[in-house]
Design a protein around this motif. Structure first.
Motif, PDB file in Angstrom:
ATOM      1  N   PRO A   1      -6.649   0.938  91.060  1.00  0.00           N
ATOM      2  CA  PRO A   1      -5.548   1.892  91.162  1.00  0.00           C
ATOM      3  C   PRO A   1      -4.882   2.216  89.830  1.00  0.00           C
ATOM      4  CG  PRO A   1      -4.874  -0.245  91.973  1.00  0.00           C
ATOM      5  CD  PRO A   1      -6.335  -0.341  91.692  1.00  0.00           C
ATOM      6  N   GLY A   2      -5.030   1.379  88.828  1.00  0.00           N
ATOM      7  CA  GLY A   2      -4.402   1.618  87.527  1.00  0.00           C
ATOM      8  C   GLY A   2      -3.526   0.452  87.139  1.00  0.00           C
ATOM      9  N   ARG A   3      -3.036   0.483  85.901  1.00  0.00           N
ATOM     10  CA  ARG A   3      -2.171  -0.609  85.442  1.00  0.00           C
ATOM     11  C   ARG A   3      -0.724  -0.151  85.433  1.00  0.00           C
ATOM     12  NH1 ARG A   3      -0.950  -0.089  79.789  1.00  0.00           N
ATOM     13  NH2 ARG A   3      -2.179   1.595  78.897  1.00  0.00           N
ATOM     14  N   ARG A   4       0.167  -1.116  85.399  1.00  0.00           N
ATOM     15  CA  ARG A   4       1.599  -0.816  85.396  1.00  0.00           C
ATOM     16  C   ARG A   4       2.127  -0.776  83.975  1.00  0.00           C
ATOM     17  NH1 ARG A   4       3.873   0.048  90.102  1.00  0.00           N
ATOM     18  NH2 ARG A   4       2.941  -0.949  91.895  1.00  0.00           N
ATOM     19  N   ALA A   5       2.920   0.223  83.682  1.00  0.00           N
ATOM     20  CA  ALA A   5       3.587   0.336  82.386  1.00  0.00           C
ATOM     21  C   ALA A   5       4.809  -0.577  82.390  1.00  0.00           C
ATOM     22  CB  ALA A   5       3.994   1.781  82.134  1.00  0.00           C
ATOM     23  N   ALA A   6       5.440  -0.712  81.246  1.00  0.00           N
ATOM     24  CA  ALA A   6       6.619  -1.576  81.114  1.00  0.00           C
ATOM     25  C   ALA A   6       7.762  -1.129  82.031  1.00  0.00           C
ATOM     26  CB  ALA A   6       7.084  -1.593  79.669  1.00  0.00           C
ATOM     27  N   ASN A   7       7.847   0.182  82.292  1.00  0.00           N
ATOM     28  CA  ASN A   7       8.921   0.679  83.163  1.00  0.00           C
ATOM     29  C   ASN A   7       8.574   0.615  84.650  1.00  0.00           C
ATOM     30  OD1 ASN A   7       7.067   2.724  83.420  1.00  0.00           O
ATOM     31  ND2 ASN A   7       8.369   4.321  82.571  1.00  0.00           N
ATOM     32  N   GLY A   8       7.358   0.124  84.984  1.00  0.00           N
ATOM     33  CA  GLY A   8       6.971  -0.041  86.385  1.00  0.00           C
ATOM     34  C   GLY A   8       6.114   1.078  86.942  1.00  0.00           C
ATOM     35  N   ASN A   9       5.976   2.174  86.209  1.00  0.00           N
ATOM     36  CA  ASN A   9       5.137   3.279  86.678  1.00  0.00           C
ATOM     37  C   ASN A   9       3.660   2.900  86.572  1.00  0.00           C
ATOM     38  OD1 ASN A   9       7.418   4.810  87.074  1.00  0.00           O
ATOM     39  ND2 ASN A   9       7.230   5.904  85.138  1.00  0.00           N
ATOM     40  N   VAL A  10       2.863   3.409  87.498  1.00  0.00           N
ATOM     41  CA  VAL A  10       1.425   3.145  87.493  1.00  0.00           C
ATOM     42  C   VAL A  10       0.736   4.175  86.599  1.00  0.00           C
ATOM     43  CG1 VAL A  10      -0.671   3.063  88.897  1.00  0.00           C
ATOM     44  CG2 VAL A  10       1.457   2.131  89.789  1.00  0.00           C
ATOM     45  N   ILE A  11      -0.082   3.693  85.660  1.00  0.00           N
ATOM     46  CA  ILE A  11      -0.873   4.558  84.792  1.00  0.00           C
ATOM     47  C   ILE A  11      -2.270   4.638  85.398  1.00  0.00           C
ATOM     48  CG2 ILE A  11      -1.828   4.884  82.483  1.00  0.00           C
ATOM     49  CD1 ILE A  11       0.513   3.122  81.472  1.00  0.00           C
ATOM     50  N   PRO A  12      -2.670   5.801  85.914  1.00  0.00           N
ATOM     51  CA  PRO A  12      -3.974   5.906  86.583  1.00  0.00           C
ATOM     52  C   PRO A  12      -5.122   5.766  85.588  1.00  0.00           C
ATOM     53  CG  PRO A  12      -2.960   8.063  86.388  1.00  0.00           C
ATOM     54  CD  PRO A  12      -1.963   7.084  85.886  1.00  0.00           C
ATOM     55  N   PRO A  13      -6.288   5.305  86.054  1.00  0.00           N
ATOM     56  CA  PRO A  13      -7.456   5.187  85.174  1.00  0.00           C
ATOM     57  C   PRO A  13      -7.923   6.569  84.708  1.00  0.00           C
ATOM     58  CG  PRO A  13      -7.861   4.151  87.306  1.00  0.00           C
ATOM     59  CD  PRO A  13      -6.541   4.808  87.384  1.00  0.00           C
ATOM     60  N   SER A  14      -8.612   6.595  83.575  1.00  0.00           N
ATOM     61  CA  SER A  14      -9.058   7.866  83.006  1.00  0.00           C
ATOM     62  C   SER A  14     -10.420   8.313  83.549  1.00  0.00           C
ATOM     63  CB  SER A  14      -9.118   7.762  81.482  1.00  0.00           C
ATOM     64  OG  SER A  14      -9.954   6.702  81.106  1.00  0.00           O
ATOM     65  N   VAL A  15     -11.064   7.493  84.376  1.00  0.00           N
ATOM     66  CA  VAL A  15     -12.352   7.853  84.971  1.00  0.00           C
ATOM     67  C   VAL A  15     -12.237   7.825  86.489  1.00  0.00           C
ATOM     68  CG1 VAL A  15     -13.717   7.012  83.030  1.00  0.00           C
ATOM     69  CG2 VAL A  15     -13.175   5.462  84.892  1.00  0.00           C
ATOM     70  N   LYS A  16     -13.211   8.445  87.149  1.00  0.00           N
ATOM     71  CA  LYS A  16     -13.236   8.438  88.615  1.00  0.00           C
ATOM     72  C   LYS A  16     -14.643   8.078  89.082  1.00  0.00           C
ATOM     73  CE  LYS A  16     -13.899  13.453  88.897  1.00  0.00           C
ATOM     74  NZ  LYS A  16     -14.166  13.661  87.504  1.00  0.00           N
ATOM     75  N   GLU A  17     -14.781   7.777  90.344  1.00  0.00           N
ATOM     76  CA  GLU A  17     -16.084   7.408  90.903  1.00  0.00           C
ATOM     77  C   GLU A  17     -17.081   8.539  90.677  1.00  0.00           C
ATOM     78  OE1 GLU A  17     -15.917   6.104  94.955  1.00  0.00           O
ATOM     79  OE2 GLU A  17     -14.235   4.767  94.558  1.00  0.00           O
ATOM     80  N   GLY A  18     -18.302   8.163  90.269  1.00  0.00           N
ATOM     81  CA  GLY A  18     -19.353   9.146  90.046  1.00  0.00           C
ATOM     82  C   GLY A  18     -19.455   9.627  88.606  1.00  0.00           C
ATOM     83  N   ASP A  19     -18.454   9.342  87.753  1.00  0.00           N
ATOM     84  CA  ASP A  19     -18.510   9.749  86.354  1.00  0.00           C
ATOM     85  C   ASP A  19     -19.611   8.996  85.625  1.00  0.00           C
ATOM     86  OD1 ASP A  19     -16.426  11.535  86.515  1.00  0.00           O
ATOM     87  OD2 ASP A  19     -14.954  10.254  85.522  1.00  0.00           O
ATOM     88  N   LYS A  20     -20.296   9.680  84.710  1.00  0.00           N
ATOM     89  CA  LYS A  20     -21.273   9.043  83.829  1.00  0.00           C
ATOM     90  C   LYS A  20     -20.526   8.704  82.550  1.00  0.00           C
ATOM     91  CE  LYS A  20     -25.932   9.792  82.079  1.00  0.00           C
ATOM     92  NZ  LYS A  20     -27.002  10.775  81.927  1.00  0.00           N
ATOM     93  N   VAL A  21     -20.533   7.421  82.162  1.00  0.00           N
ATOM     94  CA  VAL A  21     -19.702   6.966  81.053  1.00  0.00           C
ATOM     95  C   VAL A  21     -20.536   6.307  79.957  1.00  0.00           C
ATOM     96  CG1 VAL A  21     -17.617   6.681  82.435  1.00  0.00           C
ATOM     97  CG2 VAL A  21     -19.211   4.786  82.248  1.00  0.00           C
ATOM     98  N   LEU A  22     -19.967   6.299  78.743  1.00  0.00           N
ATOM     99  CA  LEU A  22     -20.555   5.625  77.595  1.00  0.00           C
ATOM    100  C   LEU A  22     -19.885   4.270  77.463  1.00  0.00           C
ATOM    101  CD1 LEU A  22     -22.458   5.891  75.161  1.00  0.00           C
ATOM    102  CD2 LEU A  22     -20.517   6.811  73.888  1.00  0.00           C
ATOM    103  N   LEU A  23     -20.694   3.210  77.379  1.00  0.00           N
ATOM    104  CA  LEU A  23     -20.183   1.842  77.388  1.00  0.00           C
ATOM    105  C   LEU A  23     -20.350   1.182  76.026  1.00  0.00           C
ATOM    106  CD1 LEU A  23     -21.886   0.867  80.745  1.00  0.00           C
ATOM    107  CD2 LEU A  23     -19.493   1.451  80.413  1.00  0.00           C
ATOM    108  N   PRO A  24     -19.516   0.189  75.715  1.00  0.00           N
ATOM    109  CA  PRO A  24     -19.680  -0.542  74.460  1.00  0.00           C
ATOM    110  C   PRO A  24     -20.933  -1.428  74.502  1.00  0.00           C
ATOM    111  CG  PRO A  24     -17.936  -1.530  75.768  1.00  0.00           C
ATOM    112  CD  PRO A  24     -18.367  -0.291  76.487  1.00  0.00           C
ATOM    113  N   ASP A  25     -21.421  -1.813  73.307  1.00  0.00           N
ATOM    114  CA  ASP A  25     -22.607  -2.675  73.234  1.00  0.00           C
ATOM    115  C   ASP A  25     -22.372  -4.010  73.919  1.00  0.00           C
ATOM    116  OD1 ASP A  25     -24.177  -0.863  71.887  1.00  0.00           O
ATOM    117  OD2 ASP A  25     -23.582  -1.594  69.909  1.00  0.00           O
ATOM    118  N   PHE A  26     -21.186  -4.565  73.732  1.00  0.00           N
ATOM    119  CA  PHE A  26     -20.855  -5.865  74.301  1.00  0.00           C
ATOM    120  C   PHE A  26     -19.592  -5.736  75.134  1.00  0.00           C
ATOM    121  CE2 PHE A  26     -23.003  -6.589  70.260  1.00  0.00           C
ATOM    122  CZ  PHE A  26     -24.091  -7.316  70.700  1.00  0.00           C
ATOM    123  N   GLY A  27     -19.404  -6.671  76.040  1.00  0.00           N
ATOM    124  CA  GLY A  27     -18.197  -6.669  76.856  1.00  0.00           C
ATOM    125  C   GLY A  27     -18.528  -6.464  78.313  1.00  0.00           C
TER     126      GLY A  27
END
Length: 98
Positions: free
Chosen positions: A47-73
Motif C-alpha cells: 500500500p505504500g509507506r508512511r511519511a513523518a506526518n502520517g500520510n501514506v506515500i503510494p508506490p511509484s509502480v503498479k502490478e504488471g509494470d516492467k521494471v529495471l532492477l539493480p544488480d544486487f539486492g
C-alpha cells in the motif's frame, strides 16, 4: 503453502524475466554467453509507506509494470515452485515502456 503474497508498506514483489537461451538462428547459448538481464515484471505491490506526518506515500509502480532492477539486492522468495524477489519501492531503478 501461500498462494498469494501481498507485500507490506513500500515493498514490491517482482518476477525476474529469464534471459534468452537461444539465438535468433536457433543455436543454444551457454549460461556464460547469455546476457544478464535485470528486468522484471511487478506481480504485487504494497500500500505504500508512511511519511513523518502520517500520510501514506503510494508506490511509484503498479502490478504488471516492467521494471529495471539493480544488480544486487532484493530478498529471494519461493512461492509455488517459482522464484520471486521482494524489493523496496526506492530500490527499483525505473519503469520500462514500449
Amino acid at each position: 503453502m501461500a498462494r498469494r503474497l501481498i507485500p507490506l508498506l513500500d515493498r514490491v514483489l517482482v518476477e525476474k524475466i529469464q534471459p534468452v537461451t537461444k539465438s535468433a538462428g536457433g543455436i543454444l547459448l551457454p549460461e556464460s554467453a547469455a546476457s544478464k538481464i535485470n528486468e522484471g515484471v511487478v506481480i504485487s505491490v504494497g500500500p505504500g509507506r508512511r511519511a513523518a506526518n502520517g500520510n501514506v506515500i503510494p508506490p511509484s509502480v503498479k502490478e504488471g509494470d516492467k521494471v529495471l532492477l539493480p544488480d544486487f539486492g532484493g530478498n529471494s522468495i519461493k512461492l509455488l515452485n517459482k522464484e520471486y524477489f521482494l524489493y523496496r519501492d526506492e530500490e527499483i531503478l525505473g519503469v520500462l515502456s514500449q
